[in-house]
Design a protein around this motif. Sequence first.
Motif, PDB file in Angstrom:
ATOM      1  N   UNK A 148     -21.794  -3.307  43.282  1.00  0.00           N
ATOM      2  CA  UNK A 148     -22.055  -4.694  43.672  1.00  0.00           C
ATOM      3  C   UNK A 148     -21.689  -4.870  45.143  1.00  0.00           C
ATOM      4  N   UNK A 149     -22.571  -5.500  45.892  1.00  0.00           N
ATOM      5  CA  UNK A 149     -22.317  -5.835  47.301  1.00  0.00           C
ATOM      6  C   UNK A 149     -22.327  -7.350  47.416  1.00  0.00           C
ATOM      7  N   UNK A 150     -21.198  -7.938  47.860  1.00  0.00           N
ATOM      8  CA  UNK A 150     -21.105  -9.405  47.848  1.00  0.00           C
ATOM      9  C   UNK A 150     -20.040  -9.906  48.812  1.00  0.00           C
ATOM     10  N   UNK A 151     -19.948 -11.227  48.907  1.00  0.00           N
ATOM     11  CA  UNK A 151     -18.821 -11.889  49.564  1.00  0.00           C
ATOM     12  C   UNK A 151     -17.570 -11.641  48.714  1.00  0.00           C
ATOM     13  N   UNK A 152     -16.414 -11.898  49.320  1.00  0.00           N
ATOM     14  CA  UNK A 152     -15.148 -11.744  48.583  1.00  0.00           C
ATOM     15  C   UNK A 152     -14.612 -13.102  48.150  1.00  0.00           C
ATOM     16  N   UNK A 153     -15.533 -13.982  47.720  1.00  0.00           N
ATOM     17  CA  UNK A 153     -15.109 -15.271  47.176  1.00  0.00           C
ATOM     18  C   UNK A 153     -14.316 -15.062  45.892  1.00  0.00           C
TER      19      UNK A 153
END
Length: 348
Positions: free
Chosen positions: A267-272
Amino acid sequence: MKKRILVAPLNWGLGHAARCIPIINALIAEGFVPVIASDGVALALLRKEFPNLSSIELPSYDIKYAKNGKLFKLKLLKESPKLIKAIKAEKKAIKSILENSNIAGIISDNRLGVRSNKVPSVFITHQLNVLSGNTTWLSTKMHQNIIKKFDVCWVPDAEGEINLSGKLGHVKKFDKPIKYIGPLSRLTKIKTEIKNDLMVLLSGPEPQRTLLEEKLLSELRNFSGKVAFVKGVMEKEQTIQVKGDMTIYNFMTTGLLEKTINESALILSRSGYTTVMDLAKLNKKAFFIPTPGQFEQEYLAKRLTNMNLVPSCNQKDFTLNKLENIKAFEGLKSFDVEVNYKDLFSLF
């Protein structure tokens, strides 16, 4: 008659609304009638998830991010009069809602003006400490003063040393009741065949969401493997584009999101924080790109990288070959915290 509980998440990307989904489901299971209150994409998401529940549109905070992360604090400072005006409008709206609807309690996820002295009011946050660089002491004090106006604060994390939020959600003392309710996720881990080599999960305020989308679409042209790309843009209808080995969605509702994350190797995402909770629940390997200038996301990304769980880098520094770093990291793991919702909702 069943008690009606107002559930009001902040419209700041999709995270606050998403983590309210398990709360809303628990309220229904315990015999309450949730009433949704929010605005923008947060309200749109919850209306799609719960089409049979009544919902109310609240005044929008309408806060925009700076294009340059270094100007994030300055931009928020300039937007503060708009924020104060929105909170006043929010308080007025809540007063009207309570006068015209039979509401027995309020659950506010980071909506600062959604509370009342007339009914029990809960504030949900994972930020008892609000990081803002050299003004952390001030932003924390201001936020804690707001929290103290509520009857109780629910922190979606574990109370002990093994936790997800670190210093954000843990303080030595607080003179209002705090209940640690465990990480909140609308998703469930499912044993399934891996169908995507990579899944991109975007959300968050503009213009940074769009800037990252453009950067990643450009970088991933050279990715050899199957990609599911979720823009995190809530629209009336779901759209799906197929470009070679990449399938691009404008948004996903819970069922498809859960299925696709479970079927994705990375998974590639923001670190929210909501994303962190979801990926921990699903035991996923990930790569994080924090929103530029957002101290909370930068702290979470750095903390999880230092713990050898998830690699991360700044948005401007991201290149496709950085995904190779994931192999050396453990990935996120869930830990079970039993939540007694009957006890939690006894407040109402």
